[in-house]
Design a protein around this motif. Structure first.
Motif, PDB file in Angstrom:
ATOM      1  N   PHE A  27      16.798 -19.239 -24.617  1.00 31.18           N
ATOM      2  CA  PHE A  27      16.717 -20.101 -25.799  1.00 31.18           C
ATOM      3  C   PHE A  27      15.577 -21.118 -25.720  1.00 31.18           C
ATOM      4  O   PHE A  27      15.550 -22.072 -26.496  1.00 31.18           O
ATOM      5  CB  PHE A  27      18.042 -20.851 -25.980  1.00 31.18           C
ATOM      6  N   LEU A  28      14.630 -20.904 -24.823  1.00 28.02           N
ATOM      7  CA  LEU A  28      13.558 -21.884 -24.680  1.00 28.02           C
ATOM      8  C   LEU A  28      12.665 -21.959 -25.906  1.00 28.02           C
ATOM      9  O   LEU A  28      11.938 -22.943 -26.080  1.00 28.02           O
ATOM     10  CB  LEU A  28      12.719 -21.567 -23.429  1.00 28.02           C
ATOM     11  N   GLY A  29      12.736 -20.954 -26.777  1.00 24.81           N
ATOM     12  CA  GLY A  29      11.976 -21.020 -28.014  1.00 24.81           C
ATOM     13  C   GLY A  29      12.559 -21.999 -29.017  1.00 24.81           C
ATOM     14  O   GLY A  29      11.925 -22.324 -30.028  1.00 24.81           O
ATOM     15  N   LEU A  30      13.766 -22.505 -28.745  1.00 24.19           N
ATOM     16  CA  LEU A  30      14.423 -23.436 -29.666  1.00 24.19           C
ATOM     17  C   LEU A  30      14.136 -24.896 -29.340  1.00 24.19           C
ATOM     18  O   LEU A  30      14.404 -25.776 -30.155  1.00 24.19           O
ATOM     19  CB  LEU A  30      15.942 -23.214 -29.622  1.00 24.19           C
ATOM     20  N   GLY A  31      13.630 -25.167 -28.148  1.00 30.23           N
ATOM     21  CA  GLY A  31      13.390 -26.550 -27.751  1.00 30.23           C
ATOM     22  C   GLY A  31      13.060 -26.631 -26.273  1.00 30.23           C
ATOM     23  O   GLY A  31      12.891 -25.603 -25.600  1.00 30.23           O
ATOM     24  N   SER A  32      12.976 -27.841 -25.757  1.00 29.05           N
ATOM     25  CA  SER A  32      12.666 -28.035 -24.346  1.00 29.05           C
ATOM     26  C   SER A  32      13.826 -27.543 -23.484  1.00 29.05           C
ATOM     27  O   SER A  32      14.953 -27.378 -23.957  1.00 29.05           O
ATOM     28  CB  SER A  32      12.418 -29.520 -24.063  1.00 29.05           C
ATOM     29  N   ARG A  33      13.555 -27.357 -22.196  1.00 36.76           N
ATOM     30  CA  ARG A  33      14.610 -26.912 -21.289  1.00 36.76           C
ATOM     31  C   ARG A  33      15.730 -27.945 -21.238  1.00 36.76           C
ATOM     32  O   ARG A  33      16.917 -27.587 -21.215  1.00 36.76           O
ATOM     33  CB  ARG A  33      14.029 -26.690 -19.883  1.00 36.76           C
ATOM     34  N   ASP A  34      15.374 -29.212 -21.269  1.00 34.96           N
ATOM     35  CA  ASP A  34      16.393 -30.258 -21.223  1.00 34.96           C
ATOM     36  C   ASP A  34      17.283 -30.208 -22.469  1.00 34.96           C
ATOM     37  O   ASP A  34      18.505 -30.339 -22.375  1.00 34.96           O
ATOM     38  CB  ASP A  34      15.716 -31.631 -21.116  1.00 34.96           C
ATOM     39  N   ALA A  35      16.661 -29.978 -23.630  1.00 33.33           N
ATOM     40  CA  ALA A  35      17.430 -29.917 -24.876  1.00 33.33           C
ATOM     41  C   ALA A  35      18.356 -28.704 -24.877  1.00 33.33           C
ATOM     42  O   ALA A  35      19.507 -28.785 -25.327  1.00 33.33           O
ATOM     43  CB  ALA A  35      16.483 -29.859 -26.069  1.00 33.33           C
ATOM     44  N   VAL A  36      17.879 -27.575 -24.359  1.00 30.05           N
ATOM     45  CA  VAL A  36      18.700 -26.361 -24.294  1.00 30.05           C
ATOM     46  C   VAL A  36      19.866 -26.574 -23.334  1.00 30.05           C
ATOM     47  O   VAL A  36      21.015 -26.218 -23.643  1.00 30.05           O
ATOM     48  CB  VAL A  36      17.843 -25.151 -23.865  1.00 30.05           C
ATOM     49  N   ASP A  37      19.590 -27.165 -22.168  1.00 32.55           N
ATOM     50  CA  ASP A  37      20.661 -27.415 -21.193  1.00 32.55           C
ATOM     51  C   ASP A  37      21.739 -28.326 -21.784  1.00 32.55           C
ATOM     52  O   ASP A  37      22.937 -28.087 -21.603  1.00 32.55           O
ATOM     53  CB  ASP A  37      20.088 -28.061 -19.923  1.00 32.55           C
ATOM     54  N   GLN A  38      21.325 -29.376 -22.493  1.00 28.19           N
ATOM     55  CA  GLN A  38      22.284 -30.296 -23.091  1.00 28.19           C
ATOM     56  C   GLN A  38      23.101 -29.607 -24.189  1.00 28.19           C
ATOM     57  O   GLN A  38      24.314 -29.835 -24.313  1.00 28.19           O
ATOM     58  CB  GLN A  38      21.550 -31.504 -23.658  1.00 28.19           C
ATOM     59  N   ALA A  39      22.438 -28.753 -24.965  1.00 30.51           N
ATOM     60  CA  ALA A  39      23.141 -28.037 -26.031  1.00 30.51           C
ATOM     61  C   ALA A  39      24.176 -27.073 -25.451  1.00 30.51           C
ATOM     62  O   ALA A  39      25.307 -26.984 -25.941  1.00 30.51           O
ATOM     63  CB  ALA A  39      22.135 -27.284 -26.901  1.00 30.51           C
ATOM     64  N   LEU A  40      23.802 -26.379 -24.395  1.00 25.63           N
ATOM     65  CA  LEU A  40      24.736 -25.457 -23.755  1.00 25.63           C
ATOM     66  C   LEU A  40      25.929 -26.205 -23.172  1.00 25.63           C
ATOM     67  O   LEU A  40      27.082 -25.777 -23.296  1.00 25.63           O
ATOM     68  CB  LEU A  40      24.023 -24.655 -22.665  1.00 25.63           C
ATOM     69  N   SER A  41      25.660 -27.339 -22.543  1.00 25.29           N
ATOM     70  CA  SER A  41      26.742 -28.149 -21.982  1.00 25.29           C
ATOM     71  C   SER A  41      27.691 -28.618 -23.080  1.00 25.29           C
ATOM     72  O   SER A  41      28.922 -28.587 -22.915  1.00 25.29           O
ATOM     73  CB  SER A  41      26.151 -29.347 -21.238  1.00 25.29           C
ATOM     74  N   ARG A  42      27.124 -29.011 -24.197  1.00 27.09           N
ATOM     75  CA  ARG A  42      27.940 -29.458 -25.327  1.00 27.09           C
ATOM     76  C   ARG A  42      28.806 -28.328 -25.870  1.00 27.09           C
ATOM     77  O   ARG A  42      29.986 -28.521 -26.188  1.00 27.09           O
ATOM     78  CB  ARG A  42      27.000 -29.991 -26.414  1.00 27.09           C
ATOM     79  N   LEU A  43      28.239 -27.126 -25.952  1.00 31.81           N
ATOM     80  CA  LEU A  43      28.985 -25.982 -26.474  1.00 31.81           C
ATOM     81  C   LEU A  43      30.099 -25.551 -25.522  1.00 31.81           C
ATOM     82  O   LEU A  43      31.158 -25.103 -25.951  1.00 31.81           O
ATOM     83  CB  LEU A  43      28.026 -24.809 -26.739  1.00 31.81           C
TER      84      LEU A  43
END
Length: 207
Positions: A27-43
């Motif tokens: 999902f790195l095309g959706l945002g930075s690695r930090d943003a993806v990691d935070q989104a996954l944690s939230r989900l």
């Protein structure tokens, strides 16, 4: 953050639940690695996704028979690891032989061959071993006939020459697999070449 999480949810939902395992790299095309990691944690916290291993996530499906979320699809998890790490991975010879009906033996631990480093991981509570495979075997990764070659190598020169082994493979292998084996027969270990030729060119055997 919300948009990244929503995009991840949408992409996961487009696939049948439980049939695809993702990593942050997907999902790195959706945002930075930090943003993806935070989104996954939230989900994961919301119960939308399930973390089944280090950096591995799926959208769980509910098993009516088990009355709980179904186990993760191990093949999908391994495919995710291969994508993420840029390596080739395939089930070991015992698993291949079992799936082809050549043995009733089942591995005590889930095991795969890889052209990456040997290691042991925990995936969905299961211990999964990855063993570095020889280049001669790993070159078959991704080919239709890979399980046949793995199974023959696992059986070895003595057991593989049993007439029942050849008969079973002639009967069970689809034409695509036989064609692939024939096209790459020079990549088969020398002792197994006569067996491979017999499998792909011998007469059909009734079930």
């Amino acid at each position: 953050m919300a948009s990244v999480a929503n995009e991840i949810t949408q992409q996961m939902a487009e696939r049948a639940p439980g049939t695809w395992v993702c990593t942050p790299r997907d999902f790195l095309g959706l945002g930075s690695r930090d943003a993806v990691d935070q989104a996954l944690s939230r989900l994961v916290k919301a119960g939308t996704l399930r973390r089944i291993g280090q950096g591995l996530y799926d959208m769980p499906r509910f098993s009516i028979r088990l009355n709980r979320p179904a186990p993760a699809d191990m093949d999908a998890a391994v495919a995710a690891l291969a994508r993420r790490d840029g390596v080739r991975i395939m089930p070991d010879g015992l698993v291949a032989a079992n799936r082809l009906g050549l043995t009733n033996a089942v591995p005590a631990k889930t095991s795969y061959l890889t052209d990456g480093a040997s290691r042991t991981l925990k995936i969905d509570g299961r211990t999964v071993r990855f063993r570095h495979g020889r280049p001669r075997i790993m070159q078959w990764a991704g080919r239709p006939a890979a399980p046949v070659v793995q199974a023959l190598v696992w059986l070895g020169p003595d057991a593989a020459t049993d007439a029942q082994v050849v008969a079973t493979l002639r009967r069970r292998l689809p034409d695509e697999v036989k064609h692939d084996l024939s096209e790459h027969i020079n990549d088969v270990p020398g002792w197994a070449m006569p067996l491979a030729r017999s499998i792909v060119s011998g007469p059909a055997i009734a079930a």
